[in-house]
Each structure stands twice: as structure tokens, then as C-alpha cells.
Scaffold this active site. Structure first.
Site: not given
Ligand code: DX5
Ligand code: ZN
Length: 229
Positions: A11, A38, A40, A70, A72, A179
Site C-alpha cells: 500500500s 488508497d 481518500m 481502494h 474511500m 487491509d
Molecule cells: C487505510 C488504508 C490502508 C492502509 C493500511 O485506510 O486503506 O490501505 O494503507 O496501512 P497499514 O498496512 O499501515 O495498516
Molecule cells: Zn486501502
């Protein structure tokens, strides 16, 4: 039939953005087979990251490596075409963000991308039961989305088991992705619960050597496959 090949999806949220391309390549060279991106929007989650231009840049940095985007974000339908155009391969949307989830998943597929659905830690599996036959992957959040480096929520293991059992009983082939908090001390339980796609930020980019972290994580995950019930 249940897919059993373990895949590591580094990620890039935890990468050093000043050399994103180099970090992404290092994680792939060490065994990552897709890159988790990710997105956001500061509304659905209390953080802002990046949009289609960064996806397009990553597309060039790691040619041939599927980009697992992903989303969000609120109103994902408005932005899905731009992510597809930028080079996203897998696109997942949150059950909690989609009023017309079935329609949104079909939109993703219609653009030639692999549709996935994501559930937050507080969202039960039954809320996605009626789309399991049209998704390529189900992403189980094992932290509340928005930030990297959070503690793994163990209640997600039960949801992974439920998804694996539904997959078996209904003869479906979706992949189960996890995740949040995927690291050396959690990956064994995650794999034994039935997941095979591991998104990991801090566990890959968070400390010392990216290549070493990625290969150790993959090694631990593959070893855990042998201890599945
Ligand atoms: C959080 C993200 C994850 C994040 C996970 O909202 O969706 O993909 O990068 O991070 P780690 O592996 O550090 O928990
Ligand atoms: Zn993610």
C-alpha cells in the site's frame, strides 16, 4: 473454487511520496504482485490522499503491475471513469458509500476494471451477500479507514472466515483481501482465516528495508497457508 495463491499488495500510502516510483518498484521487485492505492476524499474518511493523476504516474512507474485502487470516497460513480482512464485495474468501493452498490459495481466492470466491494470493521458480511456473485474481490477492512499504521482489529478474522465459507458453499471465486495492520504478527491468522490478498502499508514501507519487509511478509504468509485447517 477458492483461489489459494497468496498475493501481496504493497500500500503506497506508507511509501515516501518524494520517491514514490522507486519505492513502488522496490516493493514489487521483492514479491508484491499488485499495488494498493488508497484514494481518500476528506469526506468519507478524515484524510485526503491522491486522485487520478497519481494513479496515472504509478501506471507508468510499474508497467504491467495491476493497480488495486481502494476508493474511500463519497459519490464514487462520479470518479470511477477517471480512475479507469488513469490506468486502475482493480477498483473497490465501500458498501457504506454506495446507495446503489450493484449499479456501481457494474459501472466498474463496464469500464474494463475488476470490481471489488469493501466493508468497514463495523459492517457485517451479510450487507454484501447479494453482490458476491458480481465482484472480483471483497476487501475486509481490519482498521477503520483513513490512516496507515493502525492496530489490527481481530474481529475482522471472523468476517474473513465467513466470506471464505460463503465462497465455498456458493461455488464463487472472489478473492478475499485484507487491509489494515497486516504485519508479521498478524499475517498468519489472516491467511489461516482464508484471505489471500494482503494489502500492507507500514508492514512493507514503514521501517528499514522495503525489499526485506516485503519478502519476509510474503514468506510468513505462504508458510501460514500450510497450517490452514
Ligand atoms: C487505510 C488504508 C490502508 C492502509 C493500511 O485506510 O486503506 O490501505 O494503507 O496501512 P497499514 O498496512 O499501515 O495498516
Ligand atoms: Zn486501502
Amino acid at each position: 473454487m477458492a483461489p489459494s495463491v497468496i498475493e501481496l499488495a504493497p500500500s503506497v500510502l506508507a511509501a515516501n511520496f518524494a520517491h514514490l516510483g522507486a519505492d513502488a518498484r522496490a516493493a514489487i521487485e521483492a514479491g508484491g504482485t499488485l499495488l494498493h492505492v488508497d484514494v481518500m476524499d476528506g469526506h468519507f474518511v478524515p484524510n485526503i490522499t491522491f486522485g487520478p493523476p497519481v494513479v496515472a504516474a504509478l501506471r507508468k512507474a510499474v508497467p504491467g503491475v495491476p493497480l488495486d485502487c481502494h476508493l474511500m470516497i463519497e459519490n464514487p460513480d462520479e470518479f470511477i471513469p477517471a480512475f479507469a482512464e488513469a490506468g486502475a485495474d482493480w477498483i473497490s468501493v465501500h458498501q457504506e458509500a454506495c446507495i446503489h452498490l450493484d449499479r456501481t459495481l457494474h459501472l466498474i466492470a463496464s469500464l474494463g476494471c475488476r470490481p471489488g466491494v469493501v466493508i468497514n470493521p463495523a459492517t457485517p458480511v451479510y450487507t454484501v451477500e447479494h453482490v458476491l456473485d458480481i465482484v472480483h474481490h471483497v476487501l475486509v477492512m481490519s482498521v477503520n479507514p483513513g490512516f496507515g499504521g493502525q492496530k489490527f482489529i481481530r474481529g475482522s478474522l471472523k468476517k474473513i472466515e465467513t466470506l471464505a465459507s460463503i465462497r465455498e458453499s456458493r461455488g464463487l471465486a472472489y478473492r478475499i483481501e485484507v487491509d489494515g495492520g497486516v504485519a508479521l504478527d498478524t499475517v498468519g491468522d489472516i491467511v489461516r482465516a482464508g484471505a489471500e490478498v494482503l494489502a500492507a502499508g507500514q508492514g512493507v514501507f514503514g521501517h528499514s528495508d522495503i525489499r526485506e519487509n516485503a519478502s519476509k511478509l510474503l514468506h510468513a504468509a505462504r508458510a501460514a497457508v500450510l497450517t490452514r485447517a
